[in-house]
Design a protein around this motif. Sequence first.
Motif: not given
Length: 196
Positions: A29-34, A36-44, A98-108, A167-169
């Motif tokens: 949602x924050x970074x789109x296509x940019x 980094x999966x390492x950031x996903x792992x770190x945040x998880x 709307x929370x779902x729609x916001x997340x979806x828009x961020x992941x679009x 749907x934007x925050x």
Amino acid sequence: MAKDAPRPLRADAQRNREKILAAAVRVFTEDGLDAHLERVAREAGVGTATLYRNFPTREALVEAAYRNEVAQLCEVVPALLAAHPPYEALRAWTRLFMDYATAKMGMIDALRALSASGGNPHAHSRDMIEAAVTTLMEACGAAGQIRSDIGPADMFAALAGIALTSARPEQREQAERLLDLVLDGLRADPAPPSGS
């Protein structure tokens, strides 16, 4: 157990998977296509090996994260109906939508890239969401709380329209005003205008 059926995950492995999916939604949602999966792992709070063991490709992670968001949105309906009168459950669910729609828009962008590569993250999501809306509206109708001439397809269209425009925050206040407008119009016995 069937020979080819996947073994159920251990409790800790299931928790890791859920943390990865939640982190993936935030990061994509924050970074789109940019992202980094390492950031996903770190945040998880997991190692990259754990992330890749669960989701061997970026596409697998994007699709699983999106499907998880849809599932969570739809699976909460019985709990909402158990905890609230039907109309209030519907109102609460529209906020979750709307929370779902916001997340979806961020992941679009990530979802579009997945679709372009032949994936179909949206398979069944519309049907699942319409079923959730139907359940909520049937409960409201049975309680005499909403009009009978508005169906789930109409409500879904209204929600989708609000999601497309707000749907934007930073548009959340507007989205909630629009949701209230739709919900007020759905009431079986709308409140009289103030001053009457």
